[in-house]
Design an enzyme around this catalytic site. Structure first.
Site, PDB file in Angstrom:
ATOM      1  N   GLY A   1       6.683  -1.222  -1.974  1.00  0.00           N
ATOM      2  CA  GLY A   1       5.680  -2.223  -2.353  1.00  0.00           C
ATOM      3  C   GLY A   1       4.710  -1.680  -3.387  1.00  0.00           C
TER       4      GLY A   1
ATOM      5  N   TYR B   1      16.352  -2.744  14.456  1.00  0.00           N
ATOM      6  CA  TYR B   1      15.957  -2.959  13.053  1.00  0.00           C
ATOM      7  C   TYR B   1      17.004  -3.805  12.328  1.00  0.00           C
ATOM      8  CZ  TYR B   1      15.112  -1.699   8.114  1.00  0.00           C
ATOM      9  OH  TYR B   1      14.893  -1.739   6.751  1.00  0.00           O
TER      10      TYR B   1
ATOM     11  N   SER C   1       0.809  -1.220   0.000  1.00  0.00           N
ATOM     12  CA  SER C   1       0.000   0.000   0.000  1.00  0.00           C
ATOM     13  C   SER C   1       0.841   1.270   0.000  1.00  0.00           C
ATOM     14  CB  SER C   1      -0.929   0.004   1.218  1.00  0.00           C
ATOM     15  OG  SER C   1      -0.164   0.056   2.407  1.00  0.00           O
TER      16      SER C   1
END
Ligand SMILES: NC(=O)c1ccc[n+]([C@@H]2O[C@H](COP(=O)([O-])OP(=O)(O)OC[C@H]3O[C@@H](n4cnc5c(N)ncnc54)[C@H](OP(=O)(O)O)[C@@H]3O)[C@@H](O)[C@H]2O)c1
Length: 261
Positions: free
Chosen positions: A15, A150, A11
């Site tokens: 991507g 991360y 979205s």
């Protein structure tokens, strides 16, 4: 027969750009993300660009959504050529201040979900001699201050992808690991960031556009590549940590000092 691609995190950012890049080639694109409205908007863009779109809203850290995503893709199109494990989130904090629950949440998204989706999709991918794309990061190889939570998720993803690639070779399924550097997306807005501080970053890390990164990924899938480092900055950093680990450690300490450690 149409080329079928499942993309997680479709979205926004990389991507979304990937969905549009494959749509322009007439592919059927199965889109996953939690936010339904944004996903529907990307689905409309995919159709306008010449592709077929199947939005399946849900959370990839939830097993029911993962199963539904694979089942609905197969039910709609009967095949699967590419699974793109792209959904991911940042978490920036000094290592001594990492919150275990937040770390587990990031690992469930950045590490567990890609592996589980690969397991669920392996049969159609094997039938198509397809490709699993793992969107890692330069942070899967090199670290900077505050990036530990991360980076550790991407290091884990790199190790699992390397193993998976070897294990799937006899099936004819390829694993492409993608290492972007900074990309101009809302990634940092979506990240968990302690004290609004993502730490000192090395010079020269100009952000790439998500469209440029997506174009490179699509071409790398075509070419059957196993690793894609998306910019010169990433290639230089990747080379530095491998051939000069001592200086890289020194540089890491320097960046930490500049970040106030
Ligand atoms: N941007 C960068 O600088 C950069 C650099 C290196 C690597 N990467 C990697 O590139 C990938 C894509 O990042 P991006 O920059 O495009 O980020 P982004 O713009 O923040 O997009 C993240 C996407 O993932 C989805 N997502 C987040 N949590 C999810 C969940 N639990 N279940 C399903 N979908 C979820 C989001 O939609 P919802 O929130 O609606 O679910 C959104 O579609 C990530 O793996 C990231 O680590 C990014």
């Amino acid at each position: 027969m149409a080329f079928v691609v499942v993309i997680t995190g479709a979205s926004s950012g990389i991507g979304r750009s990937l969905a549009l890049a494959w749509a322009k080639r007439g592919a059927s694109v199965v889109l996953s993300a939690r936010g339904q409205e944004a996903l529907e908007r990307v689905a409309a863009e995919v159709r306008a660009a010449g592709g077929d779109a199947l939005p399946v809203a849900g959370d990839v850290t939830v097993e029911e959504h993962r199963a539904a995503l694979c089942e609905r893709a197969l039910g709609a199109y009967g095949r699967l050529d590419v699974l793109v494990n792209n959904a991911g989130r940042g978490y920036y904090a000094p290592t001594l201040e990492i919150e275990p629950e937040k770390l587990e949440e990031i690992y469930r998204l950045n590490v567990v979900a890609p592996v589980r989706l690969a397991q669920l999709a392996i049969e159609p991918l094997t039938a198509a001699k397809g490709t699993i794309v793992m969107v890692s990061s330069i942070a899967g190889l090199a670290v900077a201050p505050r990036i530990g939570p991360y980076a550790s998720s991407k290091f884990a993803l790199e190790a699992l992808s390397m193993t998976l690639r070897a294990e799937l070779a006899s099936r004819g399924v390829r694993v492409l690991v993608v290492r972007p550097g900074p990309v101009a997306t809302p990634f940092h807005e979506h990240a968990v960031v302690i004290d609004n501080d993502v730490g000192y970053r090395p010079p020269g890390h100009k952000a790439q556009s998500p469209d440029e990164v997506a174009g490179r990924i699509v071409r790398a899938v075509d070419a059957g590549s196993e690793v894609l480092e998306t910019s010169l900055f990433v290639k230089a950093a990747s080379l530095a940590v491998r051939v000069a680990p001592g200086p890289a450690r020194w540089f890491s300490k320097r960046m930490a000092r500049r970040s106030g450690f």
